[in-house]
Design a protein around this motif. Structure first.
Motif, PDB file in Angstrom:
ATOM      1  N   ILE A 167       1.006  -1.237  -0.091  1.00 30.10           N
ATOM      2  CA  ILE A 167       0.098  -0.043   0.161  1.00 30.10           C
ATOM      3  C   ILE A 167       0.939   1.125  -0.057  1.00 30.10           C
ATOM      4  N   GLU A 168       0.781   1.873  -0.999  1.00 33.85           N
ATOM      5  CA  GLU A 168       1.774   3.105  -1.283  1.00 33.85           C
ATOM      6  C   GLU A 168       0.798   4.491  -1.022  1.00 33.85           C
ATOM      7  N   GLY A 169       1.325   5.437  -0.304  1.00 34.45           N
ATOM      8  CA  GLY A 169       0.953   6.553  -0.116  1.00 34.45           C
ATOM      9  C   GLY A 169       1.726   7.410  -1.043  1.00 34.45           C
ATOM     10  N   HIS A 170       0.820   8.416  -1.916  1.00 32.54           N
ATOM     11  CA  HIS A 170       1.465   9.360  -2.613  1.00 32.54           C
ATOM     12  C   HIS A 170       1.009  10.748  -2.307  1.00 32.54           C
ATOM     13  N   THR A 171       1.725  11.954  -2.481  1.00 36.27           N
ATOM     14  CA  THR A 171       1.295  13.446  -2.372  1.00 36.27           C
ATOM     15  C   THR A 171       1.264  14.221  -3.463  1.00 36.27           C
ATOM     16  N   ASP A 172       0.975  15.597  -3.330  1.00 31.22           N
ATOM     17  CA  ASP A 172       1.194  16.237  -4.383  1.00 31.22           C
ATOM     18  C   ASP A 172       2.651  17.091  -3.873  1.00 31.22           C
ATOM     19  N   THR A 173       3.021  18.166  -4.747  1.00 32.73           N
ATOM     20  CA  THR A 173       4.264  18.492  -4.413  1.00 32.73           C
ATOM     21  C   THR A 173       4.436  19.844  -3.318  1.00 32.73           C
TER      22      THR A 173
END
Length: 192
Positions: free
Chosen positions: A90-96
């Protein structure tokens, strides 16, 4: 044919079948997920699960996971695939927006929140045997903004970059990849 090539063919065939089954299950569903046609990675917009800048799953996110997770587990833990799965990530990703470290912490907290909700005895989303199977496979990680999504014009799509992905790894993929590299090196150095 070299055994490494046969093993690679088997893994490619298993991955193709698994991706096909995931696409069939979720492609026409009312769940807003996308299935990567090559890797089988499933992506959903983090706004389904979380409020902006937060890592607590919203009630709508819980409803989503209650619908999604049993269907996902049913495929990956089926007798057809369970012996071939080595890991579910399970990977969490965000904006910059914000610092890398802030986003790393946020993405990790989000991935962990999803894993915790899915694998908790309290949630009741999975059966006892599914919980055991998933617990032996699931890991959670945050990727900060290291893998943003881009628009057609080449700018970062901030909304699409805020997402959670669920990926799987097949057993022996790393070993086969290493064997293929060795075989490739051997063929490069072989005399004609």
């Amino acid at each position: 044919m070299h055994p490494a090539y046969l093993e690679l063919d088997d893994l490619i065939g298993i991955r193709k079948e698994l991706v096909k089954d995931l696409s069939k299950e979720f492609g026409d569903s009312d769940l807003k997920v996308s299935v990567d046609e090559k890797t089988g990675a499933i992506t959903f917009d983090s706004s389904i699960l979380f409020d902006y800048g937060k890592a607590v799953i919203k009630p709508t996110g819980e409803e989503f996971l209650e619908q999604f997770l049993p269907r996902y587990a049913d495929i990956l833990l089926s007798s057809k695939y369970k012996d071939n799965i080595s890991e579910i990530i399970i990977e969490g990703h965000t904006d910059t927006e914000g610092t890398y470290i802030y986003n790393l912490q946020l993405s990790q907290k989000r991935a962990l929140a999803v894993a915790e909700y899915c694998l908790s005895d309290k949630s009741g989303v999975l059966t006892k045997s599914e919980l055991e199977g998933m617990r032996s496979l699931v890991s959670a990680t945050g990727r900060s903004y290291s893998n943003p999504i881009y628009t057609a014009s080449g700018t970062i799509d901030m909304e699409a970059s805020r997402r959670v992905e669920i990926l799987f790894r097949l057993k022996d993929e790393e070993m086969v990849r290493e064997m293929m590299e060795v075989l490739s090196e051997d063929s490069d150095t072989a005399e004609p």
